[in-house]
Scaffold this motif. Structure first.
Motif, PDB file in Angstrom:
ATOM      1  N   ARG A  46       0.810  -1.236   0.000  1.00 37.07           N
ATOM      2  CA  ARG A  46       0.000   0.000   0.000  1.00 37.07           C
ATOM      3  C   ARG A  46       0.838   1.278   0.000  1.00 37.07           C
ATOM      4  O   ARG A  46       0.378   2.309  -0.473  1.00 37.07           O
ATOM      5  CB  ARG A  46      -0.986  -0.011   1.167  1.00 37.07           C
ATOM      6  CG  ARG A  46      -0.394   0.319   2.509  1.00 37.07           C
ATOM      7  CD  ARG A  46      -1.411   0.166   3.598  1.00 37.07           C
ATOM      8  NE  ARG A  46      -1.415  -1.186   4.128  1.00 37.07           N
ATOM      9  CZ  ARG A  46      -1.904  -1.514   5.317  1.00 37.07           C
ATOM     10  NH1 ARG A  46      -2.479  -0.611   6.062  1.00 37.07           N
ATOM     11  NH2 ARG A  46      -1.836  -2.755   5.748  1.00 37.07           N
ATOM     12  N   TYR A  47       2.071   1.218   0.549  1.00 36.62           N
ATOM     13  CA  TYR A  47       2.891   2.441   0.606  1.00 36.62           C
ATOM     14  C   TYR A  47       4.021   2.458  -0.430  1.00 36.62           C
ATOM     15  O   TYR A  47       4.878   3.318  -0.378  1.00 36.62           O
ATOM     16  CB  TYR A  47       3.498   2.591   1.999  1.00 36.62           C
ATOM     17  CG  TYR A  47       2.474   2.708   3.105  1.00 36.62           C
ATOM     18  CD1 TYR A  47       1.451   3.653   3.041  1.00 36.62           C
ATOM     19  CD2 TYR A  47       2.521   1.871   4.208  1.00 36.62           C
ATOM     20  CE1 TYR A  47       0.510   3.752   4.039  1.00 36.62           C
ATOM     21  CE2 TYR A  47       1.577   1.965   5.220  1.00 36.62           C
ATOM     22  CZ  TYR A  47       0.577   2.910   5.128  1.00 36.62           C
ATOM     23  OH  TYR A  47      -0.358   3.001   6.122  1.00 36.62           O
ATOM     24  N   ARG A 131      -0.532  12.524   4.357  1.00 36.02           N
ATOM     25  CA  ARG A 131       0.035  11.558   5.295  1.00 36.02           C
ATOM     26  C   ARG A 131      -1.113  10.819   5.956  1.00 36.02           C
ATOM     27  O   ARG A 131      -2.252  11.306   5.972  1.00 36.02           O
ATOM     28  CB  ARG A 131       0.928  12.253   6.320  1.00 36.02           C
ATOM     29  CG  ARG A 131       0.175  13.254   7.141  1.00 36.02           C
ATOM     30  CD  ARG A 131       1.076  14.122   7.978  1.00 36.02           C
ATOM     31  NE  ARG A 131       0.239  15.151   8.586  1.00 36.02           N
ATOM     32  CZ  ARG A 131       0.681  16.221   9.183  1.00 36.02           C
ATOM     33  NH1 ARG A 131       1.961  16.459   9.225  1.00 36.02           N
ATOM     34  NH2 ARG A 131      -0.146  17.075   9.731  1.00 36.02           N
ATOM     35  N   GLU A 132      -0.807   9.652   6.497  1.00 38.67           N
ATOM     36  CA  GLU A 132      -1.876   8.827   7.034  1.00 38.67           C
ATOM     37  C   GLU A 132      -2.275   9.255   8.442  1.00 38.67           C
ATOM     38  O   GLU A 132      -3.447   9.305   8.780  1.00 38.67           O
ATOM     39  CB  GLU A 132      -1.434   7.360   7.049  1.00 38.67           C
ATOM     40  CG  GLU A 132      -2.576   6.414   7.357  1.00 38.67           C
ATOM     41  CD  GLU A 132      -2.231   4.994   6.988  1.00 38.67           C
ATOM     42  OE1 GLU A 132      -1.159   4.517   7.382  1.00 38.67           O
ATOM     43  OE2 GLU A 132      -3.056   4.364   6.293  1.00 38.67           O
ATOM     44  N   ARG A 133      -1.284   9.561   9.271  1.00 33.07           N
ATOM     45  CA  ARG A 133      -1.573   9.885  10.659  1.00 33.07           C
ATOM     46  C   ARG A 133      -1.716  11.383  10.833  1.00 33.07           C
ATOM     47  O   ARG A 133      -1.076  12.169  10.124  1.00 33.07           O
ATOM     48  CB  ARG A 133      -0.433   9.406  11.567  1.00 33.07           C
ATOM     49  CG  ARG A 133      -0.285   7.910  11.613  1.00 33.07           C
ATOM     50  CD  ARG A 133       0.751   7.514  12.638  1.00 33.07           C
ATOM     51  NE  ARG A 133       2.038   8.136  12.393  1.00 33.07           N
ATOM     52  CZ  ARG A 133       2.874   8.532  13.352  1.00 33.07           C
ATOM     53  NH1 ARG A 133       2.550   8.394  14.619  1.00 33.07           N
ATOM     54  NH2 ARG A 133       4.036   9.073  13.055  1.00 33.07           N
ATOM     55  N   ILE A 140       2.609   9.910   2.139  1.00 33.64           N
ATOM     56  CA  ILE A 140       2.149   8.813   1.272  1.00 33.64           C
ATOM     57  C   ILE A 140       2.350   9.261  -0.178  1.00 33.64           C
ATOM     58  O   ILE A 140       2.857   8.535  -1.018  1.00 33.64           O
ATOM     59  CB  ILE A 140       0.667   8.496   1.549  1.00 33.64           C
ATOM     60  CG1 ILE A 140       0.515   7.947   2.968  1.00 33.64           C
ATOM     61  CG2 ILE A 140       0.120   7.512   0.534  1.00 33.64           C
ATOM     62  CD1 ILE A 140      -0.914   7.727   3.379  1.00 33.64           C
TER      63      ILE A 140
END
Ligand SMILES: Cc1cc2nc3c(=O)[nH]c(=O)nc-3n(C[C@H](O)[C@H](O)[C@H](O)COP(=O)(O)OP(=O)(O)OC[C@H]3O[C@@H](n4cnc5c(N)ncnc54)[C@H](O)[C@@H]3O)c2cc1C
Ligand code: SF4
Length: 224
Positions: A46-47, A131-133, A140
């Motif tokens: 996924r990344y 970004r994810e967080r 990302i």
């Protein structure tokens, strides 16, 4: 993360290890670590990279590197005996050239200086990152743009993606398309499509293609 921000350096940031959780985990003896296979191909990708990848699909995680390449920065590299200055974009290495290293540094060499030229009149830059967080986290997908324009018309443009390739990924065909064009939603969207034409996503990261197109569009519109 004030601690990281206070002690981190630009040299360390552009030389940091690339991102792949198989690489950073001690449990996976992957291709890059001397093993036989790249676990990201059949594993959780996924990344991972969608551009310029293979045989490793690791991604360059630095935020400063795409921005510095967009700004046409130069880098000074030195060892005990000599030094050389090169464009920063030539510092990074694709896996198809050397899948065990992320840059051209040889043993004994360090980065001693990064030089950012003064922007040309009428230039504007923009950096956009997903970004994810909701905390300090690697991109990302990110994009850095620098557009030199007059009356909304681009005289030149530099567009560099982060988080999608093993190096900060410049998109010359999209930059060429933009030259002499009025930057609006339609041209910015077209530039994003051109930039992602060669994308080869793995099974879990198709989403990065649309995300990168969208970021390019937004960044370009914000750069004039
Ligand atoms: C929780 C967390 C979140 C993070 N989030 C982000 C983020 O959002 N965006 C981002 O870009 N980064 C992020 N990072 C990475 C971090 O910012 C970088 O690792 C940091 O900037 C490195 O700087 P440093 O000077 O401490 O380098 P170091 O950690 O000391 O060095 C990193 C590497 O570079 C080499 N190196 C250092 N300086 C030089 C030099 N002058 N010449 C040659 N080689 C050198 C070292 O040998 C080492 O291999 C994050 C890190 C953490 C832990
Ligand atoms: S992407 Fe590169 S670092 Fe990650 S598993 Fe594959 S070979 Fe190893």
């Amino acid at each position: 993360m004030p601690q990281i921000r206070n002690v981190g350096t630009i040299g360390g940031n552009i030389c940091q290890w690339l991102f792949c959780w198989y690489f950073r985990s001690a449990s996976f003896d992957c291709l890059r670590k001397g093993g036989q296979i790249c676990y990201s191909v059949a594993g959780d990708s996924r990344y991972h990279a969608i551009l310029g990848a293979g045989p490793s699909y690791i991604v360059h995680p630095s935020d400063t590197a795409p921005a510095l390449v967009a700004l046409d920065a130069q880098i000074r590299i030195a060892n005990a005996a000599a030094e050389r200055v090169i464009p920063l974009e030539k510092f990074f290495v694709l896996p198809q050239v050397d899948f065990k290293h992320e840059n051209i540094l040889k043993p004994g060499e360090i980065v001693t200086e990064i030089f950012v030229p003064y922007p040309k009149a009428g230039s504007k830059g923009f950096y956009h990152k997903v970004r994810e967080r909701l905390a300090w986290d690697h991109a990302i997908v990110s994009v850095a743009t620098v557009v030199q324009s007059s009356g909304g018309v681009a005289r030149s443009a530099r567009v560099v993606l982060g988080g999608v390739a093993p190096v900060p990924w410049r998109v010359p065909k999209a930059e060429e398309f933009l030259r002499g064009k009025k930057i609006d939603d339609a041209t910015a969207q077209k530039a994003g499509e051109i930039a992602l034409e060669g994308a080869k996503p793995l099974k879990d990261n198709v989403y990065k293609v649309g995300m990168a197109k969208s970021l390019i569009q937004r960044a370009l519109v914000a750069s004039v």
